[in-house]
Design an enzyme around this catalytic site. Structure first.
Site, short mmCIF file in Angstrom:
data_model
loop_
_atom_site.label_atom_id
_atom_site.label_comp_id
_atom_site.label_asym_id
_atom_site.label_seq_id
_atom_site.Cartn_x
_atom_site.Cartn_y
_atom_site.Cartn_z
N GLY A 115 0.80 -1.21 -0.11
CA GLY A 115 0.03 -0.01 0.15
C GLY A 115 0.85 1.17 0.34
N CYS A 116 0.39 2.39 -0.40
CA CYS A 116 1.06 3.57 -0.60
C CYS A 116 1.76 4.22 0.66
CB CYS A 116 0.42 4.64 -1.22
SG CYS A 116 -1.20 5.21 -0.71
N HIS A 117 0.52 3.98 1.72
CA HIS A 117 1.21 4.55 3.26
C HIS A 117 2.08 3.59 3.88
CE1 HIS A 117 -2.26 7.51 3.25
NE2 HIS A 117 -3.12 6.53 2.90
N ALA A 118 1.89 2.35 3.48
CA ALA A 118 2.82 1.49 3.98
C ALA A 118 4.26 1.50 3.29
CB ALA A 118 2.44 -0.14 3.87
N THR A 119 4.33 1.81 2.02
CA THR A 119 5.62 1.89 1.40
C THR A 119 6.36 2.93 2.06
OG1 THR A 119 4.48 1.32 -0.74
CG2 THR A 119 6.74 2.64 -0.73
#
Length: 317
Positions: A115-119
């Site tokens: 996910g983008c936030h997780a990246t």
């Protein structure tokens, strides 16, 4: 040689970005489904089983359904949804996490794109766990602000069409205030944390770009590093990584006056890692394009590895 690629969910936000990135590739042949048959299970099944690589740009339930339709053992899958990020048998599609991750992706049949936030979170936290700088029980807190495109087509329409003059959309807006954001399971699992971070995301009144913020207290670190030393540690960890740029300590070269914007990596597959702070308090900031390294760019990077191609092909650092 041309590789056959099918994007299941081609008309969603991530699917459209992928389509755009792949359209210029001479080594890729896209399998197209008749628009009138997009919801026809047999037509969809035929496309899924004819591809070398399948990209899933779908809601979770539909992504799981698509995987169940694949009978050809040679088809390799890259899932951009949340459905398989912590699933057994799926490789996490973040090549830079550690040296063996890249090889795992190269050999994988099933890859789940982060996910983008997780990246942004993982780019900051994983090296700290790998180097024994923080323990698994460290009480991590993180915040992020992302462009509205990360929420998909419905929110894009709100911001750009149906509610574009609404004063309520002129301010950054907090969401997921029940503290159960869908990226939390991967944030916890990938970084081997005893508990998920206290994570508060915001959507901003801009189309794309993202900042993820990780504050740290020096006295809680397992190794005694100040902010400048921690920046040097990140620089060594990500040495020669083409898509992760560790910026100079307290770097303000990309500031607008005294402000750091979220859009500095837009249009690229790059993640910029900043470290600010002093002797006691440290702030690590990841800046990325939520539609690039946070979605379609990361998916193309994984595809390149899985096909034995130059990892950077078709991507801008």
């Amino acid at each position: 040689m041309k590789y056959k690629v099918f994007i299941d969910g081609q008309h969603g936000t991530t699917g459209l970005e992928l389509d755009s990135r792949l359209a210029a590739r001479e080594d890729i042949e896209q399998i197209e489904i008749d628009p009138e048959k997009r919801k026809d299970p047999e037509a969809r099944k035929a496309c899924l089983n004819a591809a070398d690589i399948v990209f899933l740009c779908l809601p979770d339930a539909a992504a799981k359904e698509a995987v169940a339709l694949i009978e050809n053992p040679d088809v390799r899958v890259i899932d951009a949804s949340t459905a398989h990020r912590v699933s057994s048998g799926w490789i996490y599609g973040f090549p830079e996490l550690e040296k063996i991750q890249r090889e795992k992706i190269r050999n994988a049949r099933r890859v789940a794109v982060p996910g983008c936030h997780a990246t942004g979170f993982n780019a900051a936290v994983y090296p700290l766990r790998a180097g024994g700088i923080i323990a698994g029980e460290y009480p991590l807190v993180a915040q992020s602000v992302s462009g509205y495109s990360g929420a998909g087509k419905a929110m894009i329409v709100q911001y750009e069409d149906t509610r574009k003059t609404d004063p309520a959309l002129k301010s950054p807006r907090l969401y997921a205030l029940g503290l159960h954001h869908k990226h939390l399971p991967e944030m916890q699992a990938v970084n081997r944390l005893e508990k998920p971070p206290l994570f508060t995301p915001m959507v901003g009144p801009f189309r794309q770009g993202m900042l993820v913020l990780l504050p740290l207290r020096r006295e809680l670190l397992k190794k005694d590093l100040d902010a400048a030393a921690l920046r040097d540690y990140y620089a060594a960890y990500y040495h020669e990584e083409p898509f992760i740029h560790v910026m100079p300590f307290d770097d303000q070269s990309s500031f607008d006056g005294c402000y750091l914007g979220a859009d500095g990596a837009n249009g690229t597959n790059r993640l910029d890692l900043f470290v600010f702070g002093h002797d006691e308090e440290i702030l690590v900031v990841s800046r990325l394009d939520n539609l690039g390294k946070g979605a379609s760019g990361a998916a193309v990077q994984c595809m390149n590895l899985m096909l034995g191609l130059d990892e950077t092909a078709g991507l801008r650092a």
